[in-house]
Scaffold this motif. Sequence first.
Motif, PDB file in Angstrom:
ATOM      1  N   TYR A  16       0.840  -1.200   0.000  1.00  0.00           N
ATOM      2  CA  TYR A  16       0.000   0.000   0.000  1.00  0.00           C
ATOM      3  C   TYR A  16       0.867   1.239   0.000  1.00  0.00           C
ATOM      4  O   TYR A  16       1.808   1.354   0.792  1.00  0.00           O
ATOM      5  N   SER A  17       0.562   2.187  -0.896  1.00  0.00           N
ATOM      6  CA  SER A  17       1.273   3.458  -0.915  1.00  0.00           C
ATOM      7  C   SER A  17       0.333   4.521  -1.471  1.00  0.00           C
ATOM      8  O   SER A  17      -0.198   4.363  -2.572  1.00  0.00           O
ATOM      9  N   ARG A  18       0.137   5.613  -0.705  1.00  0.00           N
ATOM     10  CA  ARG A  18      -0.769   6.668  -1.149  1.00  0.00           C
ATOM     11  C   ARG A  18      -0.224   8.047  -0.789  1.00  0.00           C
ATOM     12  O   ARG A  18       0.368   8.241   0.281  1.00  0.00           O
ATOM     13  N   GLY A  19      -0.437   9.006  -1.689  1.00  0.00           N
ATOM     14  CA  GLY A  19      -0.103  10.382  -1.390  1.00  0.00           C
ATOM     15  C   GLY A  19      -1.105  10.953  -0.399  1.00  0.00           C
ATOM     16  O   GLY A  19      -2.296  10.622  -0.447  1.00  0.00           O
ATOM     17  N   ALA A  20      -0.624  11.811   0.499  1.00  0.00           N
ATOM     18  CA  ALA A  20      -1.509  12.301   1.561  1.00  0.00           C
ATOM     19  C   ALA A  20      -1.145  13.714   1.972  1.00  0.00           C
ATOM     20  O   ALA A  20      -0.037  14.204   1.732  1.00  0.00           O
ATOM     21  N   SER A  21      -2.100  14.374   2.598  1.00  0.00           N
ATOM     22  CA  SER A  21      -1.865  15.653   3.260  1.00  0.00           C
ATOM     23  C   SER A  21      -2.739  15.698   4.506  1.00  0.00           C
ATOM     24  O   SER A  21      -3.679  14.909   4.652  1.00  0.00           O
ATOM     25  N   GLY A  22      -2.412  16.610   5.397  1.00  0.00           N
ATOM     26  CA  GLY A  22      -3.170  16.692   6.645  1.00  0.00           C
ATOM     27  C   GLY A  22      -2.457  17.563   7.651  1.00  0.00           C
ATOM     28  O   GLY A  22      -2.077  18.709   7.335  1.00  0.00           O
ATOM     29  N   PHE A  23      -2.207  17.008   8.847  1.00  0.00           N
ATOM     30  CA  PHE A  23      -1.615  17.802   9.930  1.00  0.00           C
ATOM     31  C   PHE A  23      -0.603  16.955  10.694  1.00  0.00           C
ATOM     32  O   PHE A  23      -0.832  15.768  10.946  1.00  0.00           O
ATOM     33  N   TRP A  24       0.506  17.600  11.060  1.00  0.00           N
ATOM     34  CA  TRP A  24       1.498  16.932  11.888  1.00  0.00           C
ATOM     35  C   TRP A  24       1.094  17.079  13.351  1.00  0.00           C
ATOM     36  O   TRP A  24       0.613  18.126  13.786  1.00  0.00           O
ATOM     37  N   VAL A  25       1.263  16.006  14.088  1.00  0.00           N
ATOM     38  CA  VAL A  25       0.884  15.967  15.505  1.00  0.00           C
ATOM     39  C   VAL A  25       2.139  15.792  16.354  1.00  0.00           C
ATOM     40  O   VAL A  25       2.968  14.909  16.075  1.00  0.00           O
ATOM     41  N   GLU A  26       2.300  16.637  17.344  1.00  0.00           N
ATOM     42  CA  GLU A  26       3.409  16.534  18.295  1.00  0.00           C
ATOM     43  C   GLU A  26       2.836  16.456  19.703  1.00  0.00           C
ATOM     44  O   GLU A  26       1.997  17.275  20.085  1.00  0.00           O
ATOM     45  N   ASN A  27       3.283  15.467  20.459  1.00  0.00           N
ATOM     46  CA  ASN A  27       2.853  15.299  21.846  1.00  0.00           C
ATOM     47  C   ASN A  27       1.332  15.289  21.993  1.00  0.00           C
ATOM     48  O   ASN A  27       0.763  15.868  22.929  1.00  0.00           O
ATOM     49  N   GLY A  28       0.669  14.653  21.035  1.00  0.00           N
ATOM     50  CA  GLY A  28      -0.777  14.487  21.124  1.00  0.00           C
ATOM     51  C   GLY A  28      -1.589  15.696  20.732  1.00  0.00           C
ATOM     52  O   GLY A  28      -2.812  15.718  20.944  1.00  0.00           O
ATOM     53  N   ARG A  29      -0.937  16.722  20.140  1.00  0.00           N
ATOM     54  CA  ARG A  29      -1.648  17.929  19.727  1.00  0.00           C
ATOM     55  C   ARG A  29      -1.290  18.272  18.284  1.00  0.00           C
ATOM     56  O   ARG A  29      -0.149  18.111  17.856  1.00  0.00           O
ATOM     57  N   ILE A  30      -2.277  18.774  17.538  1.00  0.00           N
ATOM     58  CA  ILE A  30      -2.017  19.186  16.163  1.00  0.00           C
ATOM     59  C   ILE A  30      -1.035  20.356  16.170  1.00  0.00           C
ATOM     60  O   ILE A  30      -1.257  21.361  16.854  1.00  0.00           O
ATOM     61  N   SER A  31       0.045  20.219  15.408  1.00  0.00           N
ATOM     62  CA  SER A  31       1.106  21.230  15.385  1.00  0.00           C
ATOM     63  C   SER A  31       0.988  22.150  14.172  1.00  0.00           C
ATOM     64  O   SER A  31       0.920  23.371  14.325  1.00  0.00           O
ATOM     65  N   HIS A  32       0.940  21.576  12.956  1.00  0.00           N
ATOM     66  CA  HIS A  32       0.921  22.394  11.751  1.00  0.00           C
ATOM     67  C   HIS A  32       0.457  21.551  10.569  1.00  0.00           C
ATOM     68  O   HIS A  32       0.535  20.320  10.599  1.00  0.00           O
ATOM     69  N   PRO A  33      -0.019  22.215   9.496  1.00  0.00           N
ATOM     70  CA  PRO A  33      -0.465  21.466   8.320  1.00  0.00           C
ATOM     71  C   PRO A  33       0.714  20.928   7.513  1.00  0.00           C
ATOM     72  O   PRO A  33       1.785  21.548   7.473  1.00  0.00           O
ATOM     73  N   VAL A  34       0.496  19.777   6.866  1.00  0.00           N
ATOM     74  CA  VAL A  34       1.540  19.172   6.035  1.00  0.00           C
ATOM     75  C   VAL A  34       0.933  18.716   4.711  1.00  0.00           C
ATOM     76  O   VAL A  34      -0.273  18.493   4.603  1.00  0.00           O
ATOM     77  N   HIS A  35       1.810  18.585   3.717  1.00  0.00           N
ATOM     78  CA  HIS A  35       1.363  18.134   2.402  1.00  0.00           C
ATOM     79  C   HIS A  35       2.510  17.412   1.702  1.00  0.00           C
ATOM     80  O   HIS A  35       3.606  17.280   2.232  1.00  0.00           O
ATOM     81  N   GLU A  36       2.231  16.907   0.503  1.00  0.00           N
ATOM     82  CA  GLU A  36       3.233  16.268  -0.346  1.00  0.00           C
ATOM     83  C   GLU A  36       4.014  15.182   0.383  1.00  0.00           C
ATOM     84  O   GLU A  36       5.247  15.186   0.409  1.00  0.00           O
ATOM     85  N   CYS A  37       3.276  14.250   0.969  1.00  0.00           N
ATOM     86  CA  CYS A  37       3.935  13.114   1.598  1.00  0.00           C
ATOM     87  C   CYS A  37       3.291  11.814   1.117  1.00  0.00           C
ATOM     88  O   CYS A  37       2.225  11.823   0.500  1.00  0.00           O
ATOM     89  N   THR A  38       3.946  10.716   1.405  1.00  0.00           N
ATOM     90  CA  THR A  38       3.447   9.391   1.029  1.00  0.00           C
ATOM     91  C   THR A  38       3.399   8.523   2.279  1.00  0.00           C
ATOM     92  O   THR A  38       4.337   8.540   3.093  1.00  0.00           O
ATOM     93  N   ILE A  39       2.299   7.796   2.437  1.00  0.00           N
ATOM     94  CA  ILE A  39       2.204   6.841   3.537  1.00  0.00           C
ATOM     95  C   ILE A  39       2.174   5.440   2.945  1.00  0.00           C
ATOM     96  O   ILE A  39       1.528   5.195   1.924  1.00  0.00           O
ATOM     97  N   ALA A  40       2.892   4.517   3.579  1.00  0.00           N
ATOM     98  CA  ALA A  40       3.034   3.179   3.012  1.00  0.00           C
ATOM     99  C   ALA A  40       2.982   2.108   4.083  1.00  0.00           C
ATOM    100  O   ALA A  40       3.282   2.339   5.254  1.00  0.00           O
ATOM    101  N   GLY A  41       2.593   0.919   3.659  1.00  0.00           N
ATOM    102  CA  GLY A  41       2.526  -0.243   4.534  1.00  0.00           C
ATOM    103  C   GLY A  41       2.007  -1.426   3.745  1.00  0.00           C
ATOM    104  O   GLY A  41       2.052  -1.438   2.507  1.00  0.00           O
ATOM    105  N   ASN A  42       1.493  -2.430   4.443  1.00  0.00           N
ATOM    106  CA  ASN A  42       0.866  -3.577   3.794  1.00  0.00           C
ATOM    107  C   ASN A  42      -0.523  -3.748   4.382  1.00  0.00           C
ATOM    108  O   ASN A  42      -0.682  -3.805   5.612  1.00  0.00           O
TER     109      ASN A  42
END
Length: 447
Positions: A386-412
Motif C-alpha cells: 500500500y502506498s498513497r499520497g496524503a496531506s493533513g496535519f502533523w501531531v506533536e505530543n498528542g496535539r495538532i502542530s501544523h499542516p503538512v502536504h506532499e507526503c506518502t504513507i506506506a505499509g501492507n
Amino acid sequence: MTPSLSDLSHSLLDAARKAGADSADALAVSGTAVSIEIRKSALEQAERSEGVEIGLRVLVGRRQACVSASDTSAATIQALAERAVAMAREAPEDPNAGLAEAGQLARDWDLEALDLADPAPEPGASVLEASARAVEAAALASAGITQVEAAAAYSKRQLHLAATNGFSGGYGRTSTSLSAVAFTGSGTEMQRDYAGEGRIYASDMPGAEEIGRLAAERTLQRVGSVKPKTGTFPVVYDERVAASLAGHLLSAINGTSIARGSSWARDLMGKQVLPVGLSLIEDPHRVRISSSRPFDGEGLPTKRRAIVADGVLTGWVLDLATGRKLKMASTANASRGTSAPPSPSTTNIDLTQGALSRDDLIAQMGTGLLVTSMIGSTINPTTGDYSRGASGFWVENGRISHPVHECTIAGNLKDMLLRIVPANDARAHLSTRVPSILIDGMTIAGA
C-alpha cells in the motif's frame, strides 16, 4: 403514450424469446438530473438531463451477450434482441453464466419501508442556484477566502428489472447534494479544501451556511503547509478518508478477484483480518440511505450480514457467476447497468465504532500524521502493498502542530488492517460508515 419501465423490460424479454434466446433478463432505467455550478460568483454551468435507457442480456446455452440503447421504440427493441442473440451465438461458452433459479428470487419486499425516494417536487434550477450561492456566500464570509466553487444538484432515478425466470421488480431513488471548494492564497502558496453533503430527502440536508463555513474553515487550516518528517510513525485517518481502508478490504474479497486467484485476501477466509471485537456489517435495508435496495442485480433478496465478524472474515462478495465458479452460493451482491452483465459489489457498510473520539486517538498517537485528504493510489492487488499520497496535519505530543502536504504513507494492507483502532465519529447518514482510524508503525516519506 410512453410505456412504463415494467412494460419496456417485458417487451425486451418477449423480443429476446422471439429472436431465439434460451433465457434473458432486461433492465429499464429512467433518470432526471439537474445541476448548477457557481464559480467566482458567476453561473459557470447549468445542466439538466433526462432520458430512458434499456439493456438486455441474452443467453443461448451458456453463451451470453449484453446490448443497450436509449431508443425505446418497438423497432429498436426488436433489432436489439436480434443483435444480442446473434452476438451470444458467437460468444465463448461461460459455464458460470445463467439466471437465478425461481426458488432463489426475491418476493414480497417492502419498498416503502426503505423510503428511498423523496416525494417532494423536483427543485427548479433557480432553487438550486440559490442554494449554491448561499454556500458560496458563507465560505466567502471567512476572512482570507479568495474564491469559491459551489455546486448544487438533484437527481431522480427509477429502474425495473425483469427476467425469463419470472422475476419482475423495480424501485426509485432520489438524491440532493450541495458542496463547496474554497481557495486561499495564490501561486505556490494557494490552498484549497472542500465540504459537501448529500441526502435522499432534501429536508434532511444541513444548511448551506454550515457547508460553506466548513469548507472555508478547512481551507484556512491548510495555510502554511510543509512536508512532514520521513520515518515510521503512527497515522490517524480522518473520518473523511478512513472509509478507503474498508474499501480496499472489500475490493480484495470481491468474488471477481477471488475467482481469478489474484487477491491478497484469497487465503484469508475464516481468518483474522481485523482486530478482535471489530466487525464489518453490510445492511442493504437501512432506511433513507443511498445504497439500500430490496433485491440485487439478479433479482435475489438482499439481507444484512456480517462480512467480518469479531475480526474474522466470514465470506466473499459474490454474484451468481462468481459463486458458481467458487462453488458457493451468491451473497446477493450482484450489481449491473444496462450495458454489461452483473458483477459483485457491496451496498451499505458499517465498521464497528470504538469508544474514543478522534481527538482521543490523536492524543494517544503522540507524534505522527493526521491524514485529511489523499491523492493517487498504488495498491498491489496480489500482495496488498500500500502506498498513497496524503496531506493533513502533523501531531506533536498528542496535539495538532501544523499542516503538512506532499507526503506518502506506506505499509501492507494485511498487516495494517490488523492494527486499526477506530474512533466513534462515523456520520450516521453515510452509506459507508467508517470512523476515524489510528494505525501505528506506518512509513511516512516527506522531507
